[in-house]
Design an enzyme around this catalytic site. Structure first.
Site, PDB file in Angstrom:
ATOM      1  NE  ARG A  72     -10.692  29.634  10.089  1.00  0.00           N
ATOM      2  CZ  ARG A  72     -11.790  28.424  10.386  1.00  0.00           C
ATOM      3  NH1 ARG A  72     -11.659  27.294   9.642  1.00  0.00           N
ATOM      4  NH2 ARG A  72     -12.594  28.750  11.003  1.00  0.00           N
TER       5      ARG A  72
ATOM      6  CG  ASN B 179      -7.005  27.368  21.825  1.00  0.00           C
ATOM      7  OD1 ASN B 179      -7.773  26.921  22.625  1.00  0.00           O
ATOM      8  ND2 ASN B 179      -7.262  28.304  21.078  1.00  0.00           N
TER       9      ASN B 179
ATOM     10  CB  SER C  74     -12.466  18.060  23.811  1.00  0.00           C
ATOM     11  OG  SER C  74     -13.871  18.051  24.072  1.00  0.00           O
TER      12      SER C  74
ATOM     13  CE1 TYR D 123     -13.753  19.957  18.917  1.00  0.00           C
ATOM     14  CE2 TYR D 123     -14.347  18.812  20.785  1.00  0.00           C
ATOM     15  CZ  TYR D 123     -14.033  19.925  20.258  1.00  0.00           C
ATOM     16  OH  TYR D 123     -13.629  20.836  21.048  1.00  0.00           O
TER      17      TYR D 123
HETATM   18  P1  NDP Z   1     -13.658  29.289  19.518  1.00  0.00           P
HETATM   19  O1  NDP Z   1     -14.349  28.849  18.288  1.00  0.00           O
HETATM   20  O2  NDP Z   1     -14.246  30.413  20.405  1.00  0.00           O
HETATM   21  O3  NDP Z   1     -12.322  29.817  19.054  1.00  0.00           O
HETATM   22  C1  NDP Z   1     -11.677  29.079  18.021  1.00  0.00           C
HETATM   23  C2  NDP Z   1     -10.333  29.664  17.677  1.00  0.00           C
HETATM   24  O4  NDP Z   1      -9.412  28.839  16.647  1.00  0.00           O
HETATM   25  C3  NDP Z   1     -10.194  31.140  17.130  1.00  0.00           C
HETATM   26  O5  NDP Z   1      -9.214  31.806  17.217  1.00  0.00           O
HETATM   27  C4  NDP Z   1     -10.228  30.613  15.487  1.00  0.00           C
HETATM   28  O6  NDP Z   1      -9.698  31.635  14.783  1.00  0.00           O
HETATM   29  C5  NDP Z   1      -9.164  29.406  15.694  1.00  0.00           C
HETATM   30  N1  NDP Z   1      -9.217  28.680  14.387  1.00  0.00           N
HETATM   31  C6  NDP Z   1     -10.049  27.875  14.066  1.00  0.00           C
HETATM   32  N2  NDP Z   1      -9.825  26.993  12.877  1.00  0.00           N
HETATM   33  C7  NDP Z   1      -8.536  27.613  12.504  1.00  0.00           C
HETATM   34  C8  NDP Z   1      -7.781  27.360  11.621  1.00  0.00           C
HETATM   35  N3  NDP Z   1      -8.054  26.365  10.552  1.00  0.00           N
HETATM   36  N4  NDP Z   1      -6.444  27.753  11.480  1.00  0.00           N
HETATM   37  C9  NDP Z   1      -6.310  28.721  12.440  1.00  0.00           C
HETATM   38  N5  NDP Z   1      -7.204  29.039  13.589  1.00  0.00           N
HETATM   39  C10 NDP Z   1      -8.104  28.482  13.616  1.00  0.00           C
HETATM   40  O7  NDP Z   1     -13.143  28.051  20.309  1.00  0.00           O
HETATM   41  P2  NDP Z   1     -12.962  27.718  21.720  1.00  0.00           P
HETATM   42  O8  NDP Z   1     -12.217  28.934  22.354  1.00  0.00           O
HETATM   43  O9  NDP Z   1     -14.243  27.420  22.579  1.00  0.00           O
HETATM   44  O10 NDP Z   1     -12.010  26.494  21.664  1.00  0.00           O
HETATM   45  C11 NDP Z   1     -10.560  26.582  21.984  1.00  0.00           C
HETATM   46  C12 NDP Z   1     -10.152  25.061  21.764  1.00  0.00           C
HETATM   47  O11 NDP Z   1     -10.561  24.277  23.007  1.00  0.00           O
HETATM   48  C13 NDP Z   1     -10.605  24.345  20.510  1.00  0.00           C
HETATM   49  O12 NDP Z   1      -9.418  23.299  20.080  1.00  0.00           O
HETATM   50  C14 NDP Z   1     -11.710  23.409  21.191  1.00  0.00           C
HETATM   51  O13 NDP Z   1     -11.833  22.452  20.363  1.00  0.00           O
HETATM   52  C15 NDP Z   1     -11.355  23.296  22.552  1.00  0.00           C
HETATM   53  N6  NDP Z   1     -12.363  23.082  23.234  1.00  0.00           N
HETATM   54  C16 NDP Z   1     -13.410  23.748  23.566  1.00  0.00           C
HETATM   55  C17 NDP Z   1     -14.264  23.468  24.502  1.00  0.00           C
HETATM   56  C18 NDP Z   1     -15.486  24.340  24.803  1.00  0.00           C
HETATM   57  O14 NDP Z   1     -16.255  24.292  25.691  1.00  0.00           O
HETATM   58  N7  NDP Z   1     -15.507  25.586  24.156  1.00  0.00           N
HETATM   59  C19 NDP Z   1     -14.383  22.235  25.159  1.00  0.00           C
HETATM   60  C20 NDP Z   1     -13.140  21.488  25.081  1.00  0.00           C
HETATM   61  C21 NDP Z   1     -12.422  21.782  24.236  1.00  0.00           C
HETATM   62  P3  NDP Z   1     -10.828  32.402  13.747  1.00  0.00           P
HETATM   63  O15 NDP Z   1     -11.946  33.218  14.656  1.00  0.00           O
HETATM   64  O16 NDP Z   1      -9.930  33.460  13.143  1.00  0.00           O
HETATM   65  O17 NDP Z   1     -11.452  31.318  12.702  1.00  0.00           O
END
Ligand code: NDP
Length: 245
Positions: free
Chosen positions: A39, A92, A144, A157
């Site tokens: 994003r 993701n 999740s 969420y």
């Molecule tokens: P992070 O916050 O580390 O990374 C999130 C990613 O999503 C970044 O690349 C961010 O880009 C992108 N992103 C967020 N919002 C948008 C948007 N509106 N449009 C485009 N890109 C977007 O998250 P995680 O790696 O921890 O999580 C990844 C996925 O796994 C998510 O869906 C999360 O809900 C899920 N998850 C995570 C868990 C955890 O414990 N970490 C557990 C269970 C599920 P940018 O940085 O440019 O905003």
């Protein structure tokens, strides 16, 4: 290069960091050209590409908000114009904005639900349309454990991630005969920036393996589901959570 040997493409939304970065790397290892979306974190996305290239893979970074219909429409159309063999989509990108439900501002409800669910609609729909003529493709969405058990302070969420599971099941049944598989991975607590404010000690007590997971441990399962090793698996949700239930 023959048609058969042409490199296929994997799109990983939110591939700039965290779990998405690990998935992007796995997709490159599986031989795909990887479209890493983000994003606002262009630098982080470049870092993911750098890691991919160091291992001999290749990809490109594309910035857009998955929740913004027009932005997503334009960006995905441009990706599909450049790549005619999109074989994998990993939904993701996601955010969490936690608050007890009775105190939750409407904007936080909307932001979380729109990123996950509108994001799925905005990205998966055009990508699936492009996969259909090739009669081949795999879509994996990252839900999740919160979708399966109710976490305090995560009504938005949990609702969004449970919705993602429902939508994926429906879509899986619609495209199964067209050679496209649609599955979900439901991670537990994974070591990324997202969990920095999570009550880790409380949650750890609920994890039979008594540790937090690593992004790579989720990514390898996503890679499996996207590969031909999972050729008879569709409409499923696979938990990667150290035994939480
Ligand atoms: P992070 O916050 O580390 O990374 C999130 C990613 O999503 C970044 O690349 C961010 O880009 C992108 N992103 C967020 N919002 C948008 C948007 N509106 N449009 C485009 N890109 C977007 O998250 P995680 O790696 O921890 O999580 C990844 C996925 O796994 C998510 O869906 C999360 O809900 C899920 N998850 C995570 C868990 C955890 O414990 N970490 C557990 C269970 C599920 P940018 O940085 O440019 O905003």
């Amino acid at each position: 290069m023959t048609e058969e040997s042409k490199q296929t493409t994997a799109i990983v939304t939110g591939g700039s960091r965290g779990i998405g970065r690990a998935i992007a790397l796995e997709m490159a290892r599986a031989g795909h050209f990887v479209v890493v979306t983000y994003r606002s974190g262009a630098e982080a996305a470049e870092k993911t590409l750098d890691l991919i290239r160091r291992e001999g893979g290749n990809g490109e970074a594309v910035g857009f908000d998955v929740a913004d219909s027009q932005q997503a429409k334009d960006a995905v159309a441009a990706i599909l114009d450049r790549h005619d063999a999109v074989e994998v989509l990993v939904n993701n990108a996601g955010i969490a904005i936690d608050q007890l439900f009775i105190m939750m501002p409407e904007r936080d409800w909307d932001a979380v639900v729109n990123t996950t669910l509108k994001g799925f609609y905005n990205v998966a729909k055009p990508v699936l349309k492009a996969m259909i003529p090739r009669k081949r493709g795999a879509v994996v969405s990252i839900a999740s454990v919160a979708a399966l058990v109710g976490n305090r302070g995560q009504a938005n969420y949990s609702a969004a991630k449970a919705g993602l599971i429902g939508a994926s099941r429906s879509v899986a049944s619609e495209v199964a005969r067209l050679g496209i598989r649609v599955n979900v991975v439901a991670p537990g607590l994974i070591e990324t920036e997202m969990i920095q404010e999570a009550p880790i000690r409380d949650i750890k007590a609920r994890i039979p393996m008594a540790r937090i997971g690593k992004p790579e441990e989720v990514a390898r399962v996503v890679r499996f589901l996207c590969s031909d090793d999972a050729s008879y698996v569709t409409g499923q949700t696979l938990s990667v959570n150290g035994g939480m239930f």
